[in-house]
Design a protein around this motif. Structure first.
Motif, short mmCIF file in Angstrom:
data_model
loop_
_atom_site.label_atom_id
_atom_site.label_comp_id
_atom_site.label_asym_id
_atom_site.label_seq_id
_atom_site.Cartn_x
_atom_site.Cartn_y
_atom_site.Cartn_z
N ILE A 51 -56.78 -77.00 14.41
CA ILE A 51 -55.48 -77.21 15.02
C ILE A 51 -54.58 -77.94 14.03
O ILE A 51 -54.94 -78.99 13.50
CB ILE A 51 -55.62 -78.05 16.30
CG1 ILE A 51 -56.40 -77.27 17.35
CG2 ILE A 51 -54.26 -78.43 16.86
CD1 ILE A 51 -56.59 -78.02 18.64
N ARG A 52 -53.43 -77.37 13.76
CA ARG A 52 -52.47 -78.01 12.87
C ARG A 52 -51.49 -78.86 13.68
O ARG A 52 -51.32 -78.65 14.87
CB ARG A 52 -51.73 -76.95 12.06
CG ARG A 52 -52.65 -76.06 11.23
CD ARG A 52 -51.86 -75.09 10.36
NE ARG A 52 -52.72 -74.15 9.69
CZ ARG A 52 -53.41 -74.40 8.58
NH1 ARG A 52 -53.30 -75.60 8.01
NH2 ARG A 52 -54.19 -73.49 8.03
N GLY A 53 -50.84 -79.81 13.01
CA GLY A 53 -49.86 -80.64 13.69
C GLY A 53 -50.47 -81.60 14.68
O GLY A 53 -49.84 -81.96 15.67
N CYS A 54 -51.70 -82.05 14.42
CA CYS A 54 -52.40 -82.95 15.33
C CYS A 54 -52.44 -84.36 14.74
O CYS A 54 -52.87 -84.54 13.59
CB CYS A 54 -53.82 -82.43 15.57
SG CYS A 54 -54.87 -83.58 16.47
N ILE A 68 -49.77 -83.47 19.76
CA ILE A 68 -49.84 -82.10 19.26
C ILE A 68 -48.42 -81.59 19.02
O ILE A 68 -47.58 -81.60 19.92
CB ILE A 68 -50.56 -81.16 20.24
CG1 ILE A 68 -51.98 -81.66 20.54
CG2 ILE A 68 -50.60 -79.73 19.68
CD1 ILE A 68 -52.92 -81.61 19.37
N ASP A 69 -48.13 -81.19 17.79
CA ASP A 69 -46.82 -80.66 17.43
C ASP A 69 -46.84 -79.15 17.62
O ASP A 69 -47.54 -78.43 16.92
CB ASP A 69 -46.50 -81.01 15.97
CG ASP A 69 -45.11 -80.57 15.56
OD1 ASP A 69 -44.45 -79.85 16.34
OD2 ASP A 69 -44.66 -80.93 14.45
N GLY A 70 -46.05 -78.68 18.58
CA GLY A 70 -46.03 -77.25 18.90
C GLY A 70 -45.47 -76.39 17.78
O GLY A 70 -45.72 -75.19 17.74
N ALA A 73 -48.89 -76.29 15.58
CA ALA A 73 -50.00 -75.70 16.33
C ALA A 73 -49.44 -74.69 17.33
O ALA A 73 -48.92 -75.07 18.37
CB ALA A 73 -50.79 -76.78 17.05
N ASP A 74 -49.52 -73.43 17.01
CA ASP A 74 -48.96 -72.41 17.88
C ASP A 74 -49.89 -72.18 19.06
O ASP A 74 -50.91 -71.50 18.94
CB ASP A 74 -48.74 -71.12 17.10
CG ASP A 74 -48.02 -70.06 17.93
OD1 ASP A 74 -47.62 -70.40 19.07
OD2 ASP A 74 -47.86 -68.93 17.46
N LEU A 75 -49.56 -72.77 20.19
CA LEU A 75 -50.40 -72.66 21.38
C LEU A 75 -49.97 -71.51 22.30
O LEU A 75 -50.53 -71.33 23.37
CB LEU A 75 -50.35 -73.98 22.17
CG LEU A 75 -50.70 -75.25 21.38
CD1 LEU A 75 -50.55 -76.47 22.28
CD2 LEU A 75 -52.09 -75.16 20.80
N GLY A 76 -48.98 -70.75 21.87
CA GLY A 76 -48.42 -69.71 22.72
C GLY A 76 -49.40 -68.62 23.08
O GLY A 76 -49.44 -68.15 24.22
N ASN A 77 -50.21 -68.18 22.12
CA ASN A 77 -51.13 -67.07 22.37
C ASN A 77 -52.15 -67.42 23.45
O ASN A 77 -52.41 -66.63 24.36
CB ASN A 77 -51.85 -66.69 21.07
CG ASN A 77 -52.78 -65.52 21.25
OD1 ASN A 77 -52.38 -64.45 21.70
ND2 ASN A 77 -54.05 -65.72 20.92
N PHE A 78 -52.70 -68.62 23.36
CA PHE A 78 -53.70 -69.05 24.34
C PHE A 78 -53.09 -69.10 25.74
O PHE A 78 -53.67 -68.62 26.71
CB PHE A 78 -54.25 -70.41 23.93
CG PHE A 78 -55.35 -70.93 24.82
CD1 PHE A 78 -56.19 -70.07 25.50
CD2 PHE A 78 -55.54 -72.29 24.98
CE1 PHE A 78 -57.20 -70.54 26.32
CE2 PHE A 78 -56.54 -72.78 25.79
CZ PHE A 78 -57.38 -71.91 26.46
N GLY A 79 -51.89 -69.68 25.84
CA GLY A 79 -51.23 -69.78 27.14
C GLY A 79 -50.93 -68.42 27.74
O GLY A 79 -51.07 -68.21 28.95
N VAL A 148 -43.35 -84.00 26.78
CA VAL A 148 -43.59 -82.56 26.63
C VAL A 148 -42.31 -81.90 26.12
O VAL A 148 -41.28 -81.94 26.79
CB VAL A 148 -44.04 -81.93 27.96
CG1 VAL A 148 -44.35 -80.45 27.76
CG2 VAL A 148 -45.25 -82.67 28.52
N SER A 149 -42.42 -81.28 24.94
CA SER A 149 -41.25 -80.62 24.33
C SER A 149 -41.44 -79.12 24.34
O SER A 149 -42.53 -78.63 24.02
CB SER A 149 -41.04 -81.11 22.90
OG SER A 149 -40.82 -82.51 22.87
#
Length: 223
Positions: A51-54, A68-70, A73-79, A148-149
């Protein structure tokens, strides 16, 4: 004991987002995703699996604050994957007053909320493990989220003006990308327009676990 999709849909109809936070429901969904979507369970899609941006701040020997910096860390795919799975299960259920395969609109915010919450919790647990912190069994349910951003809403394209351009017209400067909007809670971020498939930044507090020392293994002698 695994919670079946029918019970999950029923819980969505009767309870808020917090109802989805039990470990059993979460693990059932993740195991289904791995089986049906050939998804290996990664939270991020980086080549090295990290995880990047942690950023991890130590509060005490067993308590940590994790940011966690969105953007990193691209969390979009998991969501997006989680949201597609739970809505696909919901479409197999029958809701009174709606045609088969139709999800009542008032349930969609609950499903979106669960997807966002699940992504955040999995990202925190993964970040802890990657930084040699063994999460306590109660860590998943006890962690709290704030700051939450989410990305700004895309602007509507303006219609091109039919006015003729003058030769003396000055060149337009490139606009800076709009800043992300920050909310105190996930509930407010959802109302602010977060959608599954988008990444997001957040701060997780009350993340409890045990720091594990790295064990250096000796290389076998060359014969």
């Amino acid at each position: 004991m695994k919670i079946q999709p029918l019970l999950l849909a029923a819980a969505a109809a009767a309870a808020p987002v917090e109802a989805f936070q039990s470990g059993c429901a979460t693990r059932h969904i993740i195991s289904s995703l791995r089986a049906e979507e050939q998804w290996s369970g990664e939270v991020v899609n980086d080549a090295d699996g990290r995880i990047r941006g942690c950023t991890i701040t130590t509060i005490s020997e067993t308590e940590f604050e994790i940011q966690i910096d969105g953007n990193e860390a691209d969390l979009g795919n998991f969501g997006n994957v989680v949201y597609r799975k739970i809505t696909a299960d919901a479409k197999r259920q029958s809701f009174q007053g709606f045609r088969p395969g139709t999800i009542p609109p008032h349930l969609l915010p609950t499903y979106k909320g669960f997807a966002m919450d699940e992504v955040a919790r999995e990202a925190v647990l993964e970040a802890m493990q990657q930084n040699n912190i063994r999460p306590f069994d109660s860590c998943r349910t006890e962690m709290e989220f704030e700051a939450v951003s989410i990305p700004p809403k895309p602007k509507k394209k303006r219609k091109k003006s039919r006015k003729r351009k003058t030769t003396a017209e000055a060149p337009t400067e490139e606009e800076a990308p709009p800043a992300w909007e920050t909310y105190d809670t996930m509930k407010e971020a959802l109302k602010g327009g977060w959608e599954p498939g988008q990444s997001f930044s957040f701060v997780a507090k009350n993340c409890k676990g045990q720091k594990v020392k790295e064990v250096e293994t000796e290389r076998p002698p060359v014969i």
